[in-house]
Design an enzyme around this catalytic site. Structure first.
Site, mmCIF file in Angstrom:
data_model
loop_
_atom_site.group_PDB
_atom_site.id
_atom_site.type_symbol
_atom_site.label_atom_id
_atom_site.label_comp_id
_atom_site.label_asym_id
_atom_site.label_seq_id
_atom_site.Cartn_x
_atom_site.Cartn_y
_atom_site.Cartn_z
ATOM 1 N N GLY A 72 0.832 -1.192 0.000
ATOM 2 C CA GLY A 72 0.000 0.000 0.000
ATOM 3 C C GLY A 72 0.871 1.248 0.000
ATOM 4 O O GLY A 72 0.569 2.238 -0.669
ATOM 5 N N THR A 73 1.967 1.189 0.738
ATOM 6 C CA THR A 73 2.886 2.332 0.806
ATOM 7 C C THR A 73 3.391 2.699 -0.584
ATOM 8 O O THR A 73 3.401 3.874 -0.970
ATOM 9 C CB THR A 73 4.085 1.981 1.731
ATOM 10 O OG1 THR A 73 3.572 1.654 3.030
ATOM 11 C CG2 THR A 73 5.071 3.121 1.837
ATOM 12 N N SER A 200 -4.036 -2.675 -0.384
ATOM 13 C CA SER A 200 -2.969 -3.557 0.084
ATOM 14 C C SER A 200 -3.553 -4.911 0.458
ATOM 15 O O SER A 200 -4.529 -4.983 1.208
ATOM 16 C CB SER A 200 -2.294 -2.912 1.294
ATOM 17 O OG SER A 200 -1.276 -3.751 1.780
ATOM 18 N N THR A 238 10.258 -7.750 -11.765
ATOM 19 C CA THR A 238 9.563 -9.021 -12.012
ATOM 20 C C THR A 238 8.429 -9.178 -11.006
ATOM 21 O O THR A 238 8.622 -8.963 -9.813
ATOM 22 C CB THR A 238 10.560 -10.197 -11.914
ATOM 23 O OG1 THR A 238 11.568 -9.976 -12.905
ATOM 24 C CG2 THR A 238 9.870 -11.529 -12.158
ATOM 25 N N CYS A 328 1.699 0.968 12.722
ATOM 26 C CA CYS A 328 2.793 1.637 12.034
ATOM 27 C C CYS A 328 3.481 2.594 12.973
ATOM 28 O O CYS A 328 4.589 3.037 12.721
ATOM 29 C CB CYS A 328 2.286 2.415 10.823
ATOM 30 S SG CYS A 328 0.740 1.828 10.220
#
Ligand code: PLP
Length: 391
Positions: A72-73, A200, A238, A328
């Site tokens: 998500g970041t 995410s 990749t 976080c």
């Protein structure tokens, strides 16, 4: 030892066993590189394409509007920095809310150091951005508005459709960090004028380390990572095939069960909120009473705001995992939360909240257990905290 009870689904969610089963072949047998032309590569490519469709369907988007990222970041950074640098940073203005996740705030602040003019919109005491405030703040040089769909600390939902509509009326791009919201509340990009949306996998019972950015057709982004040109050149590297397959499976399961699951979680949430405010006289709910994620509860305890961490550890010892503020910020546990400060809490009160975030594997029985343990833990702490207050 009884079973552990996990009530921190806003930090991360347990991997759904169905998601794990979907991923397994791409870790063990079909490990080809999706860019290879021979059979192993084509198998991996087909799996990535299938996942792209599954994620698109959850959002009412087209498959070619989904860009897979590492988190998500990264999706937030790609949206914000990518949109701004695509047009050049000179004289650019960026608007976000004051309660964004650090993934958005830090990215915006870095851009501000590079010369972008940054405006952070206030929220009311319930944690909501007033769309009229956004309307007033948009200027001709505003390039992007970034306002989260659901807040990770207090769980409040923003009026993203209205906010996106205002940005659209002014010809400004609208990004939403929907990491906490996707899979919990419905999105439909055919109806919502959102240009960029981050999500995410690990917040919807998928694996960690994989996310996606919805990029509306025609929206130009400068890549953060250049190289092999994967993901239509927007995100080289990749592909994390197994992770992407996991995100796709998680998206499909969420889409199928979202409505029933929301009803079930709201019932457990309301049972907890009503019981706690009855059982613990100094407990209060933080954030809008109803405009919140189905499974999200953020609590304060008047006079005990400095004790949140000790309360959390008491609950942990009793077998219950819940969070103080957001995971976080665990590294900054003693610091006031910028989200609570934006809601008007002073620096002392902004240190102390407990976040109970429910998920797919939580039950009423587990909630009942919390309601046995939490009031005891609060009253056990109270005498010590009142002594501390005297010293
Ligand atoms: N945005 C919000 C609102 C979040 O809650 C989180 C995770 O806590 C993120 C972004 C970051 O997502 P990720 O952990 O995938 O980098």
């Amino acid at each position: 030892m009884g079973e552990r009870i996990y009530f921190d689904n806003a930090a991360t969610t347990p991997l759904d066993p169905r998601v794990f089963e979907a991923m397994r072949p791409y870790l063990q047998q079909a490990w080809g590189n999706p860019s290879s032309l021979y059979r192993e590569g084509r198998e991996a490519r087909a799996a990535v394409d299938r996942a792209r469709t599954q994620v698109a369907q959850l959002l009412g988007a087209e498959a070619n509007e989904i860009v897979f990222t590492s988190s998500g970041t990264e999706a937030d950074a790609l949206a914000i920095r990518g949109a701004l640098t695509a047009k050049g940073l000179q004289n650019a203005r960026l608007i976000a809310s004051a309660i964004e996740h650090p993934a958005v705030l830090a990215c915006c602040r870095r851009l501000a150091r590079e010369g972008v003019s940054l405006t952070l919109l206030p929220v009311d005491e319930d944690g909501i951005v007033d769309p009229e405030t956004l309307r007033r703040e948009i200027t001709p040089d505003t390039r992007l508005v970034s306002i989260m769909a659901a807040n990770n600390v207090v769980g409040t939902l923003q009026m993203v459709t209205e906010l996106a509509e205002i940005a659209r009326q002014h010809g400004v791009l609208f990004h939403t960090d929907a990491v906490q919201a996707v899979g919990k509340i419905p999105f439909d990009m055919r109806l919502q004028p959102i240009d960029l949306l981050s999500l995410s996998a690990h917040k919807l019972n998928g694996p960690k380390g994989v996310g996606a950015l919805y990029v509306r057709g025609g929206v130009e982004l400068a890549p953060l990572l250049e190289g092999g040109g994967q993901e239509s050149g927007i995100r080289s590297g990749t592909e994390n095939v197994a992770g992407i397959v996991g995100l796709g499976a998680a998206a499909e399961i969420a889409r199928e069960h979202m409505a029933d699951e929301a009803v079930r979680l709201v019932k457990i949430r309301e049972y907890i909120i009503e019981s706690i405010t009855e059982l613990i006289p100094n407990a209060y709910l933080i954030g809008d009473r109803y405009r919140r994620l189905p499974g999200h509860i953020c609590l304060g305890f008047a006079g005990m705001e400095g004790e949140a961490i000790r309360l959390l550890m008491e609950l942990d010892a009793a077998g219950i995992a819940i969070s103080s503020g957001s995971a976080c910020s665990a590294l900054h546990a003693g610091e006031p939360s910028h989200v609570l400060e934006a809601l008007g809490f002073d620096a002392f009160k902004a240190r102390g909240s407990l976040r109970i975030s429910l998920g797919r594997f939580n039950t009423f029985e587990q909630a009942a257990r919390l309601l046995e343990v939490l009031p005891r833990a609060v009253s056990a702490l109270r005498p010590i905290s009142s002594l501390a207050a005297l010293s």
